[in-house]
Write an enzyme that holds these catalytic residues in place. Structure first.
Site, short mmCIF file in Angstrom:
data_model
loop_
_atom_site.label_atom_id
_atom_site.label_comp_id
_atom_site.label_asym_id
_atom_site.label_seq_id
_atom_site.Cartn_x
_atom_site.Cartn_y
_atom_site.Cartn_z
N CYS A 57 -31.84 1.95 115.39
CA CYS A 57 -30.82 2.96 115.69
C CYS A 57 -31.43 4.28 116.15
O CYS A 57 -30.85 4.99 116.97
CB CYS A 57 -29.98 3.25 114.44
SG CYS A 57 -29.75 1.89 113.32
N SER A 480 -18.28 -1.11 105.37
CA SER A 480 -18.91 -0.97 106.68
C SER A 480 -17.88 -1.19 107.77
O SER A 480 -16.87 -1.88 107.58
CB SER A 480 -20.01 -2.03 106.82
OG SER A 480 -20.40 -2.17 108.15
#
Length: 578
Positions: A57, A480
């Site tokens: 990321c 999530s």
């Protein structure tokens, strides 16, 4: 002195470290770094990244920051790069590390604020990649109220396995399939090697991509800057343009709170809803609003989501990933569709210095009918995220219904109560639960967890066992953006604050109804009051020192964004006007 007459240095914070005879010691530091006299007397722009080597990321942010600095220089400014932390949820998921995740959002905002204040930078370009780093960076921008431009580091490319795209969500669900005996060790090992083939954040409409869409819709990012995947060097044009843009904002004195308004927050919530975005947006949008002194809580977010059509077919509820959305025009086309239905405030100013309406007039793309449906013929008529309320959640709760049929959005069953995520995951792994039950995971709220952990390991294991639609799950923790099934999070007040979820017992009949917005338990008010008197108080935390201790002491309820300070309403000192 600078020959650039576009900027009035006497009104910028950097004058405190660059101007006048008294600042000769400060300037000597700058000359030591090769900064020229002209650069010293230009506006100073903080270029903040969440770069680290923890996960894909964040790994591309360092390179992207260099391009942003070119843009700042091109626009007549002096860029100064600095970094802050990131806790990557995919790595932190399913163990003690997840307690650090939400706390990291506020730590990011705090450290960016302190760096900006300490060095008197005049503006901020912030680059972020993983879940909490996006809202954390945007919170810092609004808190400081400096001219600001946000840039997402870009999404990861999808992996390919057996002729189909896969993401990290498939890996979490593969664990459940493996536990159920439906996936071999060899197959699991092959999948883990191909699921994440590049740099970039998780590829579907999970929290990172949801908040990336928010950055454009709220106006802090240039249109379409969040779309290109991280490996695409075409991202460079957005980096340079963002550096140039922040210099225009300084010149025009357009600050973050001129951009982040009640209307722009509503625009952002619309985009979350129509793309089937993460429930975490209902935590982060109120937190960003708090930094601006705007009342905008979970119920405000959910009210907007309830009357917004869901028409962008993205995983986990749909078929496609962020790269696919980018290839058909990205967030600007989505906002054009919303505008057609009268669902966008077009007069909101943006990081470009133009209004949303003016910017969308330059967009020629149209809904492709595959990834982005026309707003007139949506996938469903209401948004992909729904708020719930009832005697089990007086301060609300939230559920992601994107991809669920109406029949799947109503569930009644007996409670199966677990005191923490680990206990629930162990029961799921051992398959010691029953079809039709409502799994309750409590003591996982912002204060009780501490840290309001995400439950992806548990929910993905349920899906992997083929039970995702046969049980429901509620928690005062979070989910999530990759979570599927009837999974309700943010139940408030949380157990640690004595909310009704703390009083549930095994067998209590719980009703979840996303069509009517209900989350209730078939227990009388009198019985709940009796149980409250018998309640022994919150579970004792094991975090009696350090950052998590401070977070527990400061954090508020999820309804208001789980914030840790009084916000702009209590502000007495405005950084930019010092």
């Amino acid at each position: 002195m600078s020959t650039n007459t576009r900027f009035d240095k006497s009104k910028l914070p950097s004058r405190h470290v660059t101007e006048g005879p008294a600042r000769a010691p400060h300037r000597s530091y700058f000359y030591a770094m090769g900064i020229t006299e002209e650069e010293i007397h230009q506006p100073w722009v903080g270029v903040a990244t969440c770069w680290n080597e923890a996960a894909p990321c964040n790994i591309a942010l360092n390179r992207q920051a260099q391009i942003v600095k070119h843009g700042v220089k091109k626009g007549g400014g002096t860029p100064r790069e600095f970094t802050t932390i990131t806790v990557t949820d995919g790595i932190a998921m399913g163990h003690e590390g997840m307690r650090s995740s939400l706390a990291s959002r506020d730590a990011i905002a705090d450290t960016v604020e302190l760096t900006m204040r300490g060095h008197c930078y005049d503006a901020l370009v912030g680059l972020a990649g993983c879940d909490k780093s996006l809202p954390g960076m945007m919170m810092a921008m609004v808190r400081l109220n400096v001219p600001s431009v946000f840039i997402y580091g870009g999404s990861i490319l999808p992996g390919r396995y057996q002729g189909r795209d896969i993401t990290v969500q498939d890996m979490f669900e593969a664990v459940g399939q493996h536990q159920a005996g439906n996936l071999s060790d060899a197959e699991l090992e092959i999948m883990e090697r191909v699921a994440c083939p590049s740099s970039g954040a998780c590829g579907a409409q999970y929290t990172a991509n949801t908040m990336a869409c928010v950055s454009e819709a709220i106006g802090l990012a240039l249109l379409n800057s969040s779309g290109a995947p991280a490996p695409y060097e075409s991202r460079d044009q957005y980096g340079e343009a963002s550096g140039v843009a922040v210099m225009h904002l300084i010149e025009k004195n357009i600050r973050a709170r001129d951009v982040v308004t009640r209307k722009s927050l509503e625009n952002a919530a619309r985009v979350v809803a129509c793309t089937g975005g993460s429930t975490n947006a209902a935590l982060h949008l109120p937190a960003i609003a708090h930094e601006a002194g705007i009342d905008f809580d979970l119920f405000d977010v959910c009210d907007i989501m309830r009357d917004t059509p869901y028409f962008v077919d993205l995983r986990p509820g749909g078929k496609y990933v962020a790269k696919d959305l980018y290839e058909v025009g990205g967030v600007p086309v989505v906002m054009k569709e919303l505008a057609k239905a009268g669902l966008m405030h077009l007069d909101c100013i943006t990081a470009s210095g133009k209004t949303i309406g003016e910017s969308l007039e330059e967009i020629t793309g149209v809904a492709d009918g595959r990834v982005i449906y026309p707003v007139e013929t949506p996938i469903t008529k209401t948004g992909g995220v729904v708020g719930l309320k009832g005697n089990l959640a007086p301060d609300g709760a939230i559920v992601k219904v994107a991809g669920m049929s109406e029949a799947e959005q109503v569930f009644t069953g007996p409670a199966r109560v677990f005191e923490c995520e680990e206990d629930a995951f162990a029961a799921v792994k051992a398959r010691s639960y029953k079809e039709g039950e409502v799994i309750v995971i409590r003591n996982e709220g912002p204060a009780g967890g501490p840290g309001m952990r995400e439950m992806l390991s548990t929910t993905a294991a349920l899906s992997g066992q083929g039970m995702g639609k046969k049980v429901a799950l509620i928690t005062d923790g979070r989910f999530s953006g990759a979570t599927r099934g009837f999974c309700v999070g943010h139940v408030g007040p949380e157990a640690a604050h004595g909310g009704p979820i703390a009083l549930l017992r095994n067998g209590d009949m719980i009703t979840l109804n996303a069509l009517t917005g209900e989350l209730s338990v078939a227990v009388s008010d009198e019985e709940l009051a009796k149980r409250k008197t018998e309640w022994k108080g919150p579970r004792e935390t094991q975090y009696a020192t350090g950052a998590l201790y401070k977070f527990v002491k400061l954090v508020g309820g999820a309804r208001w964004g789980a914030v840790t300070h009084p916000g702009a309403k209590a502000e007495k000192h405005v950084y930019m006007d010092q």
